[in-house]
Design a protein around this motif. Structure first.
Motif, mmCIF file in Angstrom:
data_model
loop_
_atom_site.group_PDB
_atom_site.id
_atom_site.type_symbol
_atom_site.label_atom_id
_atom_site.label_comp_id
_atom_site.label_asym_id
_atom_site.label_seq_id
_atom_site.Cartn_x
_atom_site.Cartn_y
_atom_site.Cartn_z
ATOM 1 N N LYS A 137 0.855 -1.185 0.000
ATOM 2 C CA LYS A 137 0.000 0.000 0.000
ATOM 3 C C LYS A 137 0.889 1.232 0.000
ATOM 4 N N THR A 138 0.816 2.014 -1.070
ATOM 5 C CA THR A 138 1.641 3.202 -1.225
ATOM 6 C C THR A 138 0.750 4.411 -1.455
ATOM 7 N N GLU A 139 0.903 5.405 -0.584
ATOM 8 C CA GLU A 139 0.087 6.625 -0.663
ATOM 9 C C GLU A 139 -1.400 6.294 -0.716
ATOM 10 N N GLY A 140 -1.800 5.335 0.128
ATOM 11 C CA GLY A 140 -3.210 4.990 0.257
ATOM 12 C C GLY A 140 -3.753 4.072 -0.812
ATOM 13 N N ARG A 141 -2.898 3.580 -1.708
ATOM 14 C CA ARG A 141 -3.380 2.747 -2.810
ATOM 15 C C ARG A 141 -2.566 1.457 -2.874
ATOM 16 N N TRP A 142 -3.261 0.328 -2.950
ATOM 17 C CA TRP A 142 -2.598 -0.960 -3.082
ATOM 18 C C TRP A 142 -2.120 -1.145 -4.515
ATOM 19 N N GLN A 143 -0.869 -1.590 -4.669
ATOM 20 C CA GLN A 143 -0.353 -1.833 -6.014
ATOM 21 C C GLN A 143 0.743 -2.894 -5.995
ATOM 22 N N ALA A 144 0.875 -3.587 -7.123
ATOM 23 C CA ALA A 144 1.926 -4.589 -7.286
ATOM 24 C C ALA A 144 3.256 -3.874 -7.459
ATOM 25 N N VAL A 145 4.281 -4.341 -6.711
ATOM 26 C CA VAL A 145 5.579 -3.654 -6.755
ATOM 27 C C VAL A 145 6.696 -4.539 -7.295
ATOM 28 N N SER A 146 6.511 -5.872 -7.317
ATOM 29 C CA SER A 146 7.566 -6.721 -7.858
ATOM 30 C C SER A 146 7.020 -8.101 -8.214
ATOM 31 N N PHE A 147 7.741 -8.753 -9.143
ATOM 32 C CA PHE A 147 7.435 -10.119 -9.556
ATOM 33 C C PHE A 147 8.702 -10.953 -9.451
ATOM 34 N N GLY A 148 8.546 -12.251 -9.174
ATOM 35 C CA GLY A 148 9.700 -13.143 -9.104
ATOM 36 C C GLY A 148 9.477 -14.230 -8.077
ATOM 37 N N GLY A 149 10.583 -14.817 -7.578
ATOM 38 C CA GLY A 149 10.494 -15.804 -6.506
ATOM 39 C C GLY A 149 9.832 -17.103 -6.906
ATOM 40 N N ALA A 150 10.168 -17.617 -8.093
ATOM 41 C CA ALA A 150 9.546 -18.863 -8.551
ATOM 42 C C ALA A 150 9.872 -20.028 -7.616
ATOM 43 N N GLY A 151 11.120 -20.100 -7.151
ATOM 44 C CA GLY A 151 11.502 -21.179 -6.243
ATOM 45 C C GLY A 151 10.738 -21.134 -4.929
ATOM 46 N N LEU A 152 10.588 -19.942 -4.380
ATOM 47 C CA LEU A 152 9.831 -19.782 -3.138
ATOM 48 C C LEU A 152 8.360 -20.120 -3.361
ATOM 49 N N ALA A 153 7.828 -19.742 -4.513
ATOM 50 C CA ALA A 153 6.429 -20.052 -4.827
ATOM 51 C C ALA A 153 6.203 -21.560 -4.851
ATOM 52 N N ARG A 154 7.146 -22.306 -5.428
ATOM 53 C CA ARG A 154 7.011 -23.766 -5.474
ATOM 54 C C ARG A 154 7.093 -24.365 -4.073
ATOM 55 N N GLU A 155 8.010 -23.841 -3.260
ATOM 56 C CA GLU A 155 8.133 -24.325 -1.878
ATOM 57 C C GLU A 155 6.839 -24.108 -1.103
ATOM 58 N N LEU A 156 6.317 -22.900 -1.187
ATOM 59 C CA LEU A 156 5.111 -22.562 -0.427
ATOM 60 C C LEU A 156 3.913 -23.374 -0.898
ATOM 61 N N ASP A 157 3.803 -23.574 -2.208
ATOM 62 C CA ASP A 157 2.678 -24.349 -2.731
ATOM 63 C C ASP A 157 2.746 -25.793 -2.246
ATOM 64 N N ALA A 158 3.955 -26.363 -2.237
ATOM 65 C CA ALA A 158 4.104 -27.742 -1.769
ATOM 66 C C ALA A 158 3.766 -27.860 -0.283
ATOM 67 N N LEU A 159 4.227 -26.904 0.520
ATOM 68 C CA LEU A 159 3.936 -26.930 1.953
ATOM 69 C C LEU A 159 2.448 -26.704 2.225
ATOM 70 N N ARG A 160 1.837 -25.824 1.442
ATOM 71 C CA ARG A 160 0.404 -25.572 1.625
ATOM 72 C C ARG A 160 -0.406 -26.836 1.377
ATOM 73 N N GLN A 161 -0.024 -27.595 0.374
ATOM 74 C CA GLN A 161 -0.766 -28.816 0.074
ATOM 75 C C GLN A 161 -0.631 -29.851 1.181
ATOM 76 N N VAL A 162 0.520 -29.866 1.851
ATOM 77 C CA VAL A 162 0.741 -30.840 2.928
ATOM 78 C C VAL A 162 0.111 -30.376 4.239
ATOM 79 N N HIS A 163 0.286 -29.082 4.575
ATOM 80 C CA HIS A 163 -0.061 -28.611 5.916
ATOM 81 C C HIS A 163 -1.276 -27.684 5.980
ATOM 82 N N GLY A 164 -1.708 -27.154 4.859
ATOM 83 C CA GLY A 164 -2.766 -26.152 4.888
ATOM 84 C C GLY A 164 -4.156 -26.742 5.009
#
Length: 244
Positions: A137-164
């Protein structure tokens, strides 16, 4: 003999009486209701910002590459056509733990974790995680600021399927910046206790600072807070000393 009359109360009044009869501890505090509503609002607005940001990102890349295969894409896609199929998936609020809290010797890691004000959403093509979009949230407005982290995305998705659970509400992402460590907090549906999965960054950082190898697998590989706290404190202290 008098006939007894039955008093029929309006539904709203019955509800009010029932609530008044509950102990104070059973009623959500006003602050809690406000905080819950604010979190729900933030999540909704952050999600819309992530969707809007992904659409803009796709449009920019499609115009820039003009049918050519990108060699350096922030998301793990093979070409612009695959990028056009990307959609926003699960999101999570970023949390952190301050070095001051760790240095104070507190033992409740879950209570120490506080929101950073940022959200991250998994970007996926079909069921495949291809990266993350970070929203702030920047100056009262929500906005996308960056893209990336494919490896982290895969880790989190795998953990979510096991523990979520169904909506992932029993999970919290915690980044301890000064320890260069990412953790996923998992609250058990059986005993209500918080335990932790160490992501790759945490495993690499904390093994150098006292995290034991071969932890018991009593809770599907999750760690108890005491197993993490001393390695976290050591990593934070050493990294902060190096910056002085």
């Amino acid at each position: 003999m008098f006939k007894k009359k039955t008093l029929v109360l309006p539904g709203a009044l019955l509800c009010a009486i029932a609530l008044a009869a509950q102990p104070a501890s059973a009623l959500p505090a006003a602050g809690e209701r406000v905080n819950t509503a604010q979190r729900q609002s933030d999540r909704s607005q952050a999600l819309m910002a992530a969707q809007r940001g992904l659409g803009e990102y796709q449009q920019r890349k499609q115009q820039y590459y003009a049918g050519l295969s990108p060699s350096h894409m922030a998301l793990d896609v093979s070409d612009v056509q695959e990028l056009s199929q990307a959609r926003i998936g699960q999101g999570f609020e970023m949390h952190t733990v301050s070095p001051q809290e760790l240095a104070a010797g507190r033992t409740d890691l879950s209570a120490m974790a506080t929101p950073t004000g940022s959200w991250r959403f998994v970007v996926q093509v079909g069921d495949k995680p291809v990266g993350l979009v970070t929203v702030q949230k920047t100056e009262g407005r929500w906005q996308a600021v960056s893209f990336g982290g494919a490896g982290l995305a895969r880790e989190l998705d795998a953990l979510r399927q096991v523990h979520g659970n169904a909506d992932g509400s029993n999970l919290r992402f915690i980044r301890v910046y000064q320890a260069q460590s990412d953790l996923l907090e998992v609250v058990s549906g059986k005993d209500g206790k918080a335990r932790y999965a160490t992501l790759q960054s945490a495993r690499e950082a904390l093994l150098r600072h006292g995290l034991a190898h071969g932890q018991p697998d009593a809770h599907a590989g999750l760690l108890e807070a005491p197993q993490l706290l001393e390695p976290l404190r050591t990593a934070v202290a050493k990294n902060m000393d190096a910056l002085r």
